[in-house]
Motif scaffolding. Structure first.
Motif, short mmCIF file in Angstrom:
data_model
loop_
_atom_site.label_atom_id
_atom_site.label_comp_id
_atom_site.label_asym_id
_atom_site.label_seq_id
_atom_site.Cartn_x
_atom_site.Cartn_y
_atom_site.Cartn_z
N SER A 244 0.85 -1.20 0.00
CA SER A 244 0.00 0.00 0.00
C SER A 244 0.88 1.25 0.00
O SER A 244 1.59 1.51 0.98
N GLY A 245 0.88 1.96 -1.11
CA GLY A 245 1.69 3.17 -1.22
C GLY A 245 3.17 2.90 -1.09
O GLY A 245 3.92 3.75 -0.60
N GLY A 246 3.61 1.70 -1.49
CA GLY A 246 5.01 1.33 -1.41
C GLY A 246 5.41 0.67 -0.11
O GLY A 246 6.55 0.20 0.03
N ALA A 247 4.51 0.63 0.87
CA ALA A 247 4.80 0.00 2.16
C ALA A 247 4.29 -1.44 2.18
O ALA A 247 3.15 -1.70 1.77
N PHE A 268 -7.52 -8.54 7.35
CA PHE A 268 -7.04 -7.40 6.59
C PHE A 268 -6.83 -7.83 5.15
O PHE A 268 -6.25 -8.88 4.88
N LEU A 269 -7.30 -7.00 4.22
CA LEU A 269 -7.14 -7.26 2.79
C LEU A 269 -6.60 -6.02 2.09
O LEU A 269 -6.75 -4.90 2.60
N GLY A 270 -5.99 -6.22 0.93
CA GLY A 270 -5.56 -5.11 0.08
C GLY A 270 -6.41 -5.08 -1.17
O GLY A 270 -6.30 -5.97 -2.02
N LEU A 271 -7.28 -4.08 -1.29
CA LEU A 271 -8.11 -3.93 -2.49
C LEU A 271 -7.43 -3.01 -3.48
O LEU A 271 -6.75 -2.04 -3.08
N GLU A 272 -7.60 -3.31 -4.76
CA GLU A 272 -6.96 -2.50 -5.80
C GLU A 272 -7.35 -1.03 -5.66
O GLU A 272 -8.53 -0.71 -5.45
N GLU A 274 -6.18 2.98 -7.31
CA GLU A 274 -5.38 3.71 -8.31
C GLU A 274 -4.23 4.49 -7.67
O GLU A 274 -3.13 4.56 -8.22
N ARG A 275 -4.48 5.08 -6.52
CA ARG A 275 -3.47 5.95 -5.89
C ARG A 275 -2.46 5.14 -5.07
O ARG A 275 -1.26 5.38 -5.15
N LEU A 276 -2.94 4.18 -4.28
CA LEU A 276 -2.07 3.44 -3.37
C LEU A 276 -1.55 2.12 -3.92
O LEU A 276 -0.65 1.52 -3.36
N GLY A 277 -2.13 1.66 -5.02
CA GLY A 277 -1.82 0.32 -5.50
C GLY A 277 -2.76 -0.67 -4.85
O GLY A 277 -3.56 -1.33 -5.51
N GLN A 278 -2.69 -0.75 -3.54
CA GLN A 278 -3.63 -1.54 -2.76
C GLN A 278 -4.06 -0.72 -1.53
O GLN A 278 -3.21 -0.15 -0.84
N LYS A 279 -5.34 -0.67 -1.30
CA LYS A 279 -5.88 0.04 -0.16
C LYS A 279 -6.14 -0.94 0.97
O LYS A 279 -6.78 -1.97 0.78
N LEU A 280 -5.62 -0.65 2.15
CA LEU A 280 -5.77 -1.53 3.30
C LEU A 280 -7.17 -1.40 3.89
O LEU A 280 -7.59 -0.31 4.30
N ILE A 281 -7.89 -2.53 3.91
CA ILE A 281 -9.21 -2.54 4.53
C ILE A 281 -9.27 -3.65 5.58
O ILE A 281 -8.50 -4.61 5.53
N LEU A 282 -10.15 -3.48 6.52
CA LEU A 282 -10.36 -4.46 7.59
C LEU A 282 -11.78 -4.98 7.51
O LEU A 282 -12.73 -4.19 7.50
N ASN A 304 1.48 4.46 10.99
CA ASN A 304 0.23 5.12 10.60
C ASN A 304 -0.46 4.38 9.47
O ASN A 304 -1.70 4.29 9.43
N PHE A 305 0.34 3.82 8.52
CA PHE A 305 -0.27 3.13 7.38
C PHE A 305 -0.82 1.76 7.76
O PHE A 305 -1.39 1.06 6.92
N HIS A 306 -0.66 1.35 9.01
CA HIS A 306 -1.28 0.11 9.48
C HIS A 306 -2.76 0.31 9.84
O HIS A 306 -3.50 -0.67 9.96
#
Length: 341
Positions: A244-247, A268-272, A274-282, A304-306
């Protein structure tokens, strides 16, 4: 009842006829002239596969577990796992080679309902343990597999005087190759059995050399921290890592934090994105709750990105037949729902 196979004594604790038939079928295969039996993978990380395993290697695996736990002839074991998978098959093999008296209970979320006396050995999934806490004192040696043991479950079993272990393994290693004690002593790392060597590849993923179980060096997708020649700490699966955003984010570690605070399944999942690559959702398996949302906001994530960008509530999280969370199905479900919003 007494099995017609090798005088294996089997006692039924409420198992249905269909489960008995599956056990009989495995025993027929085991005592046949064939040198192998078929095993099905769980499908938790992809399409389920069926492959043949040499019986002598299954016997080696059973010997390792029985020796580690100090099981002896005449001890009582309880089978409450599906025999389609390696976990259930290995309980039968352990009973055969160590001449254990075997009790069978229908695989369900409450397999100990009809148990009223002490058993020396049992293997259960995390979901089964969650629904059997009141009966755990009846199990002298319990191994828990199928999924990582959550922090909340660890807290619930921490006071046990009997021995409880979390397992590490897979179908290809014929059940587990390492155990981590949760009670009465709480260990931080898995300890591999004798005759098993561990190392990592360039990604930091675990490599297993267990010649008595598999002639090949097994390359896993499990990111680990090697402590010494026998001990390692599990960090998460490489194919679950969220970028997510390179992290790089290890969802299993975040889930352990969340499950200390909320009494529900959390993924926790990473959804596609455009800005972050994958958006962290719970994703929480619960009715929508302001109280849970507030608890999540107060969790002391290290970065913070956690913090999840979004928290979703679902009535049921998809699972494989042996109880593991299916991240693939869950991600597909959430992605489809969002497309139709």
């Amino acid at each position: 009842m007494v099995s017609k196979f090798n005088n294996l004594r089997i006692n039924n604790l409420g198992a249905g006829a269909e489960f008995e038939k599956k056990i009989e079928k495995f025993l027929e295969d085991w005592f046949s002239d064939s040198g192998t039996v078929e095993v099905q993978t769980s499908g938790s990380t992809g399409t389920p596969k069926i492959f043949g395993i040499e019986k002598k290697r299954m016997m080696n695996s059973a010997q390792m577990t029985c020796d580690f736990l100090g099981l002896k002839e005449g001890d009582m074991a309880l089978l409450c796992l599906p025999v389609e998978y390696i976990s259930g098959k290995m309980m039968l093999v352990r009973s055969i080679i160590r001449h254990l008296e075997l009790f069978i209970s229908e695989p369900s979320v409450k397999p100990l309902e009809n148990l009223n006396y002490t058993i020396d050995f049992c293997a259960m999934t995390t979901l089964q343990v969650e629904h059997s806490l009141d009966k755990l004192p009846l199990i002298r040696n319990l191994i828990i597999g199928g999924a990582a043991v959550s922090e909340s479950l660890k807290q619930k079993i921490a006071g046990s005087e009997n021995r409880i272990y979390e397992t590490y393994g897979m179908s290809e290693t014929l059940s587990h190759i390492a155990l981590k004690q949760l009670a009465p002593v709480s260990e931080d790392y898995f300890t591999a059995f004798d005759h098993i060597s561990i190392s990592t590849d360039s990604r930091g993923c675990l490599k297993i050399y267990a010649p008595e179980l598999n002639e090949e060096v097994l390359q896993t997708n499990d990111l680990v921290e090697i402590i010494n020649a026998k001990q390692f700490r599990f960090l998460g699966r490489a194919d679950h890592v969220i970028n997510s955003g390179g992290a790089k984010i290890f969802p299993e570690q975040l889930e352990a934090l969340v499950k200390k605070e909320i009494p529900a399944e959390a993924v926790f999942l990473g959804l596609e994105d455009e800005r972050l690559g994958q958006k962290l959702i719970l994703v929480i398996e619960s009715d929508d709750s302001d109280e849970i949302r507030e608890r999540i906001k107060s969790i002391p994530f290290k970065k913070n990105f956690h913090h999840p960008k979004e928290v979703l509530f679902v009535s049921e999280i998809p699972r494989t037949p042996n109880g593991k969370v299916s991240r693939i199905q869950l991600k597909e479900k959430i992605s489809q729902e969002k497309k139709h919003q």
